[in-house]
Design a protein around this motif. Sequence first.
Motif, PDB file in Angstrom:
ATOM      1  N   ARG A  51      14.753   3.047   6.134  1.00  0.00           N
ATOM      2  CA  ARG A  51      14.671   3.767   4.860  1.00  0.00           C
ATOM      3  C   ARG A  51      15.918   4.588   4.571  1.00  0.00           C
ATOM      4  NH1 ARG A  51       9.275   6.999   6.647  1.00  0.00           N
ATOM      5  NH2 ARG A  51      10.111   8.139   8.383  1.00  0.00           N
ATOM      6  N   ASP A 104       8.908   6.338   0.424  1.00  0.00           N
ATOM      7  CA  ASP A 104       8.224   5.476   1.375  1.00  0.00           C
ATOM      8  C   ASP A 104       6.717   5.590   1.123  1.00  0.00           C
ATOM      9  OD1 ASP A 104       7.302   4.159   3.584  1.00  0.00           O
ATOM     10  OD2 ASP A 104       8.484   5.304   5.040  1.00  0.00           O
ATOM     11  N   CYS A 105       6.062   4.461   0.962  1.00  0.00           N
ATOM     12  CA  CYS A 105       4.608   4.462   0.756  1.00  0.00           C
ATOM     13  C   CYS A 105       3.870   3.992   2.005  1.00  0.00           C
ATOM     14  CB  CYS A 105       4.243   3.580  -0.441  1.00  0.00           C
ATOM     15  SG  CYS A 105       4.651   4.322  -2.032  1.00  0.00           S
ATOM     16  N   ALA A 161       3.691   9.074   4.868  1.00  0.00           N
ATOM     17  CA  ALA A 161       3.872   7.613   4.914  1.00  0.00           C
ATOM     18  C   ALA A 161       3.579   7.100   6.322  1.00  0.00           C
ATOM     19  CB  ALA A 161       5.288   7.240   4.492  1.00  0.00           C
ATOM     20  N   ASP A 162       3.960   7.892   7.311  1.00  0.00           N
ATOM     21  CA  ASP A 162       3.671   7.482   8.690  1.00  0.00           C
ATOM     22  C   ASP A 162       2.172   7.480   8.965  1.00  0.00           C
ATOM     23  OD1 ASP A 162       6.286   6.970   9.273  1.00  0.00           O
ATOM     24  OD2 ASP A 162       6.687   8.956  10.115  1.00  0.00           O
ATOM     25  N   ARG A 204       9.586  -1.679  12.194  1.00  0.00           N
ATOM     26  CA  ARG A 204       9.410  -0.636  11.203  1.00  0.00           C
ATOM     27  C   ARG A 204      10.534  -0.729  10.176  1.00  0.00           C
ATOM     28  NH1 ARG A 204       7.649   4.782  11.341  1.00  0.00           N
ATOM     29  NH2 ARG A 204       8.845   5.709   9.666  1.00  0.00           N
ATOM     30  N   GLU A 264       4.615   1.176   3.625  1.00  0.00           N
ATOM     31  CA  GLU A 264       4.563  -0.288   3.601  1.00  0.00           C
ATOM     32  C   GLU A 264       5.301  -0.898   4.790  1.00  0.00           C
ATOM     33  OE1 GLU A 264       6.212   1.546   1.222  1.00  0.00           O
ATOM     34  OE2 GLU A 264       8.314   1.113   1.683  1.00  0.00           O
ATOM     35  N   SER A 267       3.478   8.713  -0.905  1.00  0.00           N
ATOM     36  CA  SER A 267       2.581   8.400   0.201  1.00  0.00           C
ATOM     37  C   SER A 267       1.280   9.190   0.141  1.00  0.00           C
ATOM     38  CB  SER A 267       3.299   8.658   1.521  1.00  0.00           C
ATOM     39  OG  SER A 267       3.838   9.958   1.532  1.00  0.00           O
ATOM     40  N   ARG A 283       0.925   4.305   7.467  1.00  0.00           N
ATOM     41  CA  ARG A 283       1.336   3.225   8.361  1.00  0.00           C
ATOM     42  C   ARG A 283       0.408   3.128   9.577  1.00  0.00           C
ATOM     43  NH1 ARG A 283       6.724   4.201   7.412  1.00  0.00           N
ATOM     44  NH2 ARG A 283       6.951   2.549   5.884  1.00  0.00           N
ATOM     45  N   LYS A 340       9.370  -3.670   1.444  1.00  0.00           N
ATOM     46  CA  LYS A 340       9.519  -3.552   0.003  1.00  0.00           C
ATOM     47  C   LYS A 340       9.878  -4.944  -0.520  1.00  0.00           C
ATOM     48  CE  LYS A 340      11.619   1.096   0.061  1.00  0.00           C
ATOM     49  NZ  LYS A 340      10.522   1.707   0.755  1.00  0.00           N
ATOM     50  N   GLU A 373       7.653  11.361   3.947  1.00  0.00           N
ATOM     51  CA  GLU A 373       7.781  10.420   5.060  1.00  0.00           C
ATOM     52  C   GLU A 373       6.743  10.669   6.152  1.00  0.00           C
ATOM     53  OE1 GLU A 373      12.038  10.287   5.824  1.00  0.00           O
ATOM     54  OE2 GLU A 373      12.338   9.428   3.826  1.00  0.00           O
ATOM     55  N   ASN A 411       5.119  -3.376  -0.754  1.00  0.00           N
ATOM     56  CA  ASN A 411       5.366  -2.483  -1.882  1.00  0.00           C
ATOM     57  C   ASN A 411       6.237  -3.212  -2.912  1.00  0.00           C
ATOM     58  OD1 ASN A 411       5.935  -0.304  -3.513  1.00  0.00           O
ATOM     59  ND2 ASN A 411       6.824   0.976  -1.901  1.00  0.00           N
TER      60      ASN A 411
END
Lengths: 121, 226
Positions: free
Chosen positions: B226, B128-129, B17-18, B223, B131, B95, B21, B134, B14, B33
Motif C-alpha cells: 500500500r 485500504d479496505c 483494514a487489518d 499481503r 482487500e 475500512s 483482513r 485492488k 489501516e 476492491n
Amino acid sequence: MPPMHEMVIAQNILDIVREEMAARQCTRLVRIGLECGALSGVEPESLRLSLEALLDGGPWAEAGLELRVIPLRLRCFSCGTVFGGESGQDALWQPCPRCGEQFGHTVEQGKELRISHLEAS
Amino acid sequence: MQIPVVRNVLEANEKLADQVRARLDAGKILALNLISSPGAGKTTLLERTLADLSGEFRMAVIEGDLQTDNDARRVAATGAQAVQINTEGGCHLNSSMILQALDNISLDGLDILFIENVGNLVCPVEFDCGEDAKIALLSVAEGDDKPEKYPLLFNLARAMLLNKIDLLPHVDFDVQRARNFATRLNRELAIFEVSCRNGQGLTGWYDWLRAMRQAKLEGRLTRPER
Ligand SMILES: Nc1nc2c(ncn2[C@@H]2O[C@H](COP(=O)(O)OP(=O)(O)OP(=O)(O)O)[C@@H](O)[C@H]2O)c(=O)[nH]1
Ligand SMILES: [Mg+2]
Ligand SMILES: [Zn+2]
C-alpha cells in the motif's frame, strides 16, 4: 480532484495531532510538519486549505503548516539502480539511467503521507 | 519546542483494514476492491460475474454509492448478497465502513467478496479496505491516458480490466499506450480486455478469479502493498 478527499486526510492529521498534544500536555500549537510523497495522491495546496479550514475559529487557528514533498525514487527492475530527481514526480516515466529498462521499477520512495514533527508547547 | 512525531496519517484506517483482513482471512474469503472512474462499468461487470459464476462460487458485494441504492439493487437481482453503503457524498469507502458492512453479510461459506468502491480514480486508492487485491477498471470511452494521470492506482492494482472494447471502433483509444503506462510501475499487472456488454474477454477474467480464489484457499496470497 474533489476537495472532500483532502478534508478527510486533514481530519486524520488533526486526530493524530490532538493525541500527540494531549500525550505531551501541550496546549499551544505553532506548526505541523508534514511529509507528503510525490505519488501519494494528495494535492498539497488542497491539503493546506483543508487544514486551515478545520483549524479556523479554534484554539490553533494560528498554527502553520510545514509541508515537504518527498520526491519519487524508483529502483530499477533489471539492475537495481535507484534513481529519481530532486523534486516531485521527475522519475515517473523515465527509463533506468544505467541500463535503460522501462518496465517494472519498484517505488522506493514517494508514497509516504506522514506527520514528521510538531512545533508546540 | 520542536517535537519529532513520525506517524502515518492513514494509520487509523489501516488498523481497521487489518481487522477486516483478519476476519476475511479466517474464512479464506477472497476480497477484491473494484476501483474506476464513474461509469466505467463496475456494476455491469459484477452483474455479469455474479450471474456467470453463480454455480461455482458463493459471492457477496459491498456497494459504495454516493447517493442511491441503484447499484445494490442491480447486484441483488442476480441473487447474490448485497450490502449498500451510502457515503453521503464521501469520495471513497474506508475500512470502518467495510467493518460495519461485514456485520450485515453472512460470511459463512462465502468464497468471494467484491467491494465496489465509489467511482473515482484518486481517493479510493489511498484507503485500504482490507482487500486482497485492488482491481482497476478502465473503459475505452474515457481516454488512454488514465494510467499516466493516475499512476498510484495502476501501481497498486493486481489486475486491470479494459472495459467497453465493443466501442473501440468508435473511439480514439490506444490500447497499447494504456497497457504500456499501466505496466511501467507494475510488471505483474494482469490485464484483461473485455466487454461487459457482449461478454467478450470475460473468460480470462474468470480464470484469474479462479486462480486468485485458489491461492487464497491455499494461503498463497501475499499481503497487498500500500
Ligand atoms: N458499450 C458498453 N457499455 C457498457 C459496457 N459496460 C458497461 N456499459 C455501460 O456503461 C454504463 C455505466 O455502467 P455501470 O456498470 O453502471 O458503471 P459503474 O462503474 O458501476 O458506475 P458508477 O457506479 O456510477 O461509478 C451503463 O450504461 C452500462 O450499460 C461495455 O462493455 N460496453
Ligand atoms: Mg456502479
Ligand atoms: Zn537499470
